[in-house]
Every structure is written in C-alpha cells, then in structure tokens.
Scaffold this motif. Structure first.
Motif, short mmCIF file in Angstrom:
data_model
loop_
_atom_site.label_atom_id
_atom_site.label_comp_id
_atom_site.label_asym_id
_atom_site.label_seq_id
_atom_site.Cartn_x
_atom_site.Cartn_y
_atom_site.Cartn_z
N TRP A 1 -33.91 -111.40 -9.51
CA TRP A 1 -34.84 -111.52 -8.58
C TRP A 1 -36.27 -110.78 -8.98
O TRP A 1 -37.12 -111.24 -8.34
CB TRP A 1 -34.24 -110.51 -7.57
N ASP A 2 -36.00 -109.95 -9.90
CA ASP A 2 -37.45 -109.19 -10.57
C ASP A 2 -38.44 -110.69 -11.16
O ASP A 2 -39.63 -110.49 -10.85
CB ASP A 2 -37.44 -108.27 -11.59
N ALA A 3 -37.64 -111.13 -11.72
CA ALA A 3 -38.68 -112.51 -12.30
C ALA A 3 -38.91 -113.24 -11.15
O ALA A 3 -40.15 -113.92 -11.42
CB ALA A 3 -37.68 -113.38 -13.39
N ALA A 4 -38.20 -113.60 -10.19
CA ALA A 4 -38.52 -114.62 -9.19
C ALA A 4 -39.81 -114.06 -8.62
O ALA A 4 -40.79 -114.69 -8.23
CB ALA A 4 -37.49 -114.83 -8.34
N GLN A 5 -39.85 -112.69 -8.06
CA GLN A 5 -40.88 -112.04 -7.16
C GLN A 5 -42.04 -112.02 -8.07
O GLN A 5 -43.00 -112.26 -7.55
CB GLN A 5 -40.29 -110.61 -6.80
N THR B 1 -28.52 -110.13 -15.29
CA THR B 1 -28.30 -109.51 -14.16
C THR B 1 -28.90 -110.08 -12.93
O THR B 1 -29.99 -110.61 -12.95
CB THR B 1 -28.40 -108.08 -14.09
N GLU B 2 -28.44 -109.90 -11.69
CA GLU B 2 -29.07 -110.38 -10.21
C GLU B 2 -30.37 -109.65 -10.24
O GLU B 2 -31.45 -110.10 -9.77
CB GLU B 2 -28.03 -110.07 -9.23
N ASN C 1 -27.48 -114.04 -11.61
CA ASN C 1 -27.04 -114.13 -12.72
C ASN C 1 -26.21 -115.28 -13.42
O ASN C 1 -26.22 -116.28 -12.50
CB ASN C 1 -26.00 -112.71 -12.98
N PRO C 2 -25.73 -115.44 -14.48
CA PRO C 2 -25.00 -116.84 -14.79
C PRO C 2 -24.04 -117.31 -13.80
O PRO C 2 -23.95 -118.40 -13.44
CB PRO C 2 -24.44 -116.40 -16.33
N GLU C 3 -23.04 -116.42 -13.45
CA GLU C 3 -22.12 -116.68 -12.72
C GLU C 3 -22.58 -117.26 -11.16
O GLU C 3 -22.20 -118.21 -10.77
CB GLU C 3 -21.14 -115.62 -12.28
N GLN C 4 -23.56 -116.53 -10.73
CA GLN C 4 -23.93 -116.69 -9.23
C GLN C 4 -24.84 -118.11 -9.20
O GLN C 4 -24.71 -119.03 -8.60
CB GLN C 4 -25.03 -115.85 -8.96
N CYS C 5 -25.52 -118.40 -10.38
CA CYS C 5 -26.09 -119.70 -10.50
C CYS C 5 -25.24 -120.77 -10.90
O CYS C 5 -25.24 -121.93 -10.19
CB CYS C 5 -26.94 -119.83 -11.76
N ALA C 6 -24.21 -120.74 -11.55
CA ALA C 6 -23.11 -121.67 -11.63
C ALA C 6 -22.31 -121.84 -10.46
O ALA C 6 -21.99 -123.07 -10.21
CB ALA C 6 -22.01 -121.29 -12.86
N GLN C 7 -21.99 -120.76 -9.64
CA GLN C 7 -21.33 -121.02 -8.50
C GLN C 7 -22.30 -121.81 -7.23
O GLN C 7 -21.81 -122.62 -6.75
CB GLN C 7 -20.82 -119.68 -7.80
N THR C 8 -23.38 -121.35 -7.26
CA THR C 8 -24.53 -122.11 -6.52
C THR C 8 -24.42 -123.73 -6.73
O THR C 8 -24.54 -124.53 -5.72
CB THR C 8 -25.78 -121.51 -6.45
N HIS D 1 -28.49 -116.94 -2.97
CA HIS D 1 -29.13 -117.39 -4.26
C HIS D 1 -29.69 -118.82 -4.33
O HIS D 1 -30.14 -119.23 -5.21
CB HIS D 1 -27.75 -117.48 -5.54
N LEU D 2 -30.19 -119.28 -3.00
CA LEU D 2 -30.90 -120.36 -2.69
C LEU D 2 -32.38 -119.72 -2.21
O LEU D 2 -32.42 -119.51 -0.95
CB LEU D 2 -30.39 -121.39 -1.95
N TRP D 3 -33.44 -119.47 -2.79
CA TRP D 3 -34.54 -118.95 -2.58
C TRP D 3 -35.66 -120.12 -2.38
O TRP D 3 -35.78 -120.88 -3.05
CB TRP D 3 -35.02 -118.25 -3.79
#
Length: 362
Positions: A242-246, A237-238, A306-313, A287-289
């Motif tokens: 973001w929890d993992a990123a932060q 999930t998104e 999430n997978p769809e967001q990463c693939a689209q980016t 989605h570009l951090w």
C-alpha cells in the motif's frame, strides 16, 4: 479446463515511478523495451501486450524489434480499424508471424478516445469503428486462408482478386478488450480471448455469461475464452504494497483526473472504470484498488497486497472461468520479477496441471 496463460505489458510511452510528475518519468527507448521484455521472458510470461495510443511508439516496429531480441515470448500487437487497410494489416501480421516462428497474436482495439481518433484522421464514431473492425477481421481471416484470390464487397471495403503473401504458418489468436455491446459482438464473432478490465466478481460473471450467449449465436461458445487485464503491486507485506501504491499517485492533481474522465469518456470500458471509482471509492473489493484510474486511462484497476493476497485475488477470477491474465506494474521490469518469484508459485499450487510449462530464470 484451459491452461492458464500470463502476459505482461510493454510500456512504449515510457515507464514511471511516480505519476503526476516529470521527475518520475522514464522515457521510452530501446534500452527500456529491452529491460522489460527480457525480464518478462525470464519471468515466464508468454506474451507481451504492445499498446497503441498517440503517446506510444509504433506497435509494429517496436514488436518487430523486440521479437528479434527475445526467444519465446509472443507479441500481442493491435489491429486498429481505419489506420491501415486489411490487406496491409494481413501482410504485416503474416510477415511478423513467419519471421518470428509464430510469436504474434492480434489485439483488436477500436480506440478509447473519439478525440484521439479524430486527431489521427479517423472520422468514424465508436460503433462504426467496431463495424469496420468486424469487416477488417473477416477479410484478414479470409485472405490468410483462401487458396484463390479474394473478391469482397462490403460496407467499407471492395476487393477484387486480392491476395497476400506470406500466409501465417498457423491460425492466429485474436484478443479483444472492450465494454460496449459492439465490442462484445465482435468478440463473440472473432476473439479467442475477451479481456475484461478489473471489475467486481459479480459483474465479470454476468458479462461472461452474456458474451457466451452472443458467441453461441455464431457457434463459438466453446471457442471464446476469457481473461483479465489488471495492474499489480505486490510486496512482501501488505503495508509495503500500500505504501508503494499510494506513492505512485501521491502527486496526481484534480486537473489531471478531470482530463482522464473527459478525454476518454466515449469508451464504455473507461466509463465503467470511472463508475467503479465513483461508486466504491478506492476499493471495489479487498485488494482491488481504483487509485490509478485518477491518472491512467484503460486498465487502471490494481491488485495490491502481499503475495498470498495477490494470488487469492487472481484466483477469484480463475474460479469464474478466466484463463488469461495480462498484467502490468511499476516499474515494469521489476514488478514482473516480483510476480514470478512470489505470486506465480502460489497460483501454480492452487491450479495443479493448469500452468504452462515455460522456463523461469529469475
């Protein structure tokens, strides 16, 4: 259209689950390199970027060890100007290529930090390092292909009757990532792939057009290809992403960020990454951090989602004309598996006929 290719990163300075703390660090070791390389190969990655910096273990020795313990993956290993003669580099690279049955490519790096170059005994300024790189690559190509001894008189080298053994079994591929005019000129003359660090779609489009113009002057507008060097944090999930990123940068201090900005300020590509963070804040696009730029030099722009967001980016850069993607994430042996399971199938569905036929066993 070119076949898409995907590479992964070998963390030869160690891995981390939490930047800014010693507790989160995983030191470099053969066990770490084995885990990452075998996970990346099982995940279908075709090549592995081996970094060079004062904190990294030697790229050629590590590459040789990893090649002996894997079956398919190429190693993308650096040729740095001033660290070894072009004769020695030509022999080392050709020997690795022969012993691994062709599983090596060359990454052209002038060095991100003038201070680090001076620490290593390299006195040349950045623009001169690129001039030396151009001469080194020209010589290596000549040494690998000439059937007679090579004579050469240049700005940096003088060779008389030079030859190397063995010769590579095939033409080697050259990659280069850099943001300066000097870097672009070397790419235009020599690179098969120019790797951009994360940036806005408009900036990448404009930079691709400029490098193609430079390549056309050398009759290489059809030879030059383009790719992206990016980090990725993908979760189901998104919110989880973001929890993992932060969490990765939660303990980074202002002093650590100040050091990154000052120590790597001579690099045009690093200055551009910092400019993006200063101008756009944490997000240069959905989605570009930019968060990892606070603590990591180099490719600190991260695809998060999430997978769809990463693939689209990633698809946005594919649609621009990028075909090579050199990725990394935390932990490196775990994130490459997430990419293979969740993101890669979505990219394959969006780009029928363009994905390489490689075995995936994760």
């Amino acid at each position: 259209m070119r076949t898409l290719e995907f590479g992964w990163f070998l963390p030869t300075a160690g891995d981390t689950i939490e930047y800014g703390t010693k507790e989160g660090a995983i030191p470099p070791s053969m066990a770490l390199f084995d885990r990452v390389a075998k996970a990346a190969e099982a995940s279908g990655f075709e090549y592995m970027l081996v970094p060079v910096a004062s904190s990294c273990w030697d790229a050629y020795i590590v590459s040789s060890m990893v090649l002996a313990r894997t079956e398919r993956m190429r190693m993308l290993v650096a040729a740095r100007p001033g660290y070894a003669s072009p004769i020695l580099m030509a022999r080392m690279i050709a020997a690795i290529e022969q012993l691994s049955a062709g599983r090596v490519s060359v990454n052209l790096i002038a060095g991100q930090s003038d201070e680090e170059s001076r620490q290593d005994g390299i006195k040349l300024a950045k623009e001169d390092r690129y001039a030396l790189m151009d001469e080194d690559v020209s010589l290596m190509k000549q040494l690998w292909t000439s059937r007679t001894p090579v004579d050469f008189e240049g700005r940096f080298h003088a060779l008389h009757g030079a030859r190397v053994a063995p010769r590579p079994s095939q033409a080697l591929r050259f990659y280069l990532g850099g943001g300066s005019p000097e870097a672009w000129e070397v790419s235009a003359r020599h690179a098969d792939v120019h790797l951009f660090w994360g940036d806005t779609v408009d900036a990448i489009r404009a930079n691709m057009a400029r490098i193609r113009e430079l390549a056309a002057r050398h009759g290489r507008e059809k030879e030059i290809g383009f790719g992206m060097r990016l980090q990725i944090i993908c979760r189901p999930t998104e919110d989880e992403a973001w929890d993992a990123a932060q969490a990765l940068v939660a303990n980074v201090t202002e002093a650590q960020t100040a050091f990154i900005k000052s120590h790597y300020g001579s690099s045009a590509a690093n200055r551009r990454v910092q400019e993006l963070a200063d101008t756009h804040g944490e997000m240069i696009a959905p989605h570009l951090w930019t968060g990892i730029t606070r603590i990591r030099p180099g490719a600190g722009i991260v695809v998060v989602g999430n997978p769809e967001q990463c693939a689209q980016t990633l698809q946005q850069f594919i649609d621009l004309g990028c075909h090579s993607f050199c990725l990394s994430g935390y932990l490196h042996d775990e994130e490459c598996v997430r990419f293979a399971r969740w993101v890669r199938p979505l990219i394959a569905a969006r780009n029928p006929g363009r994905m390489p036929d490689v075995p995936i066993s994760v």
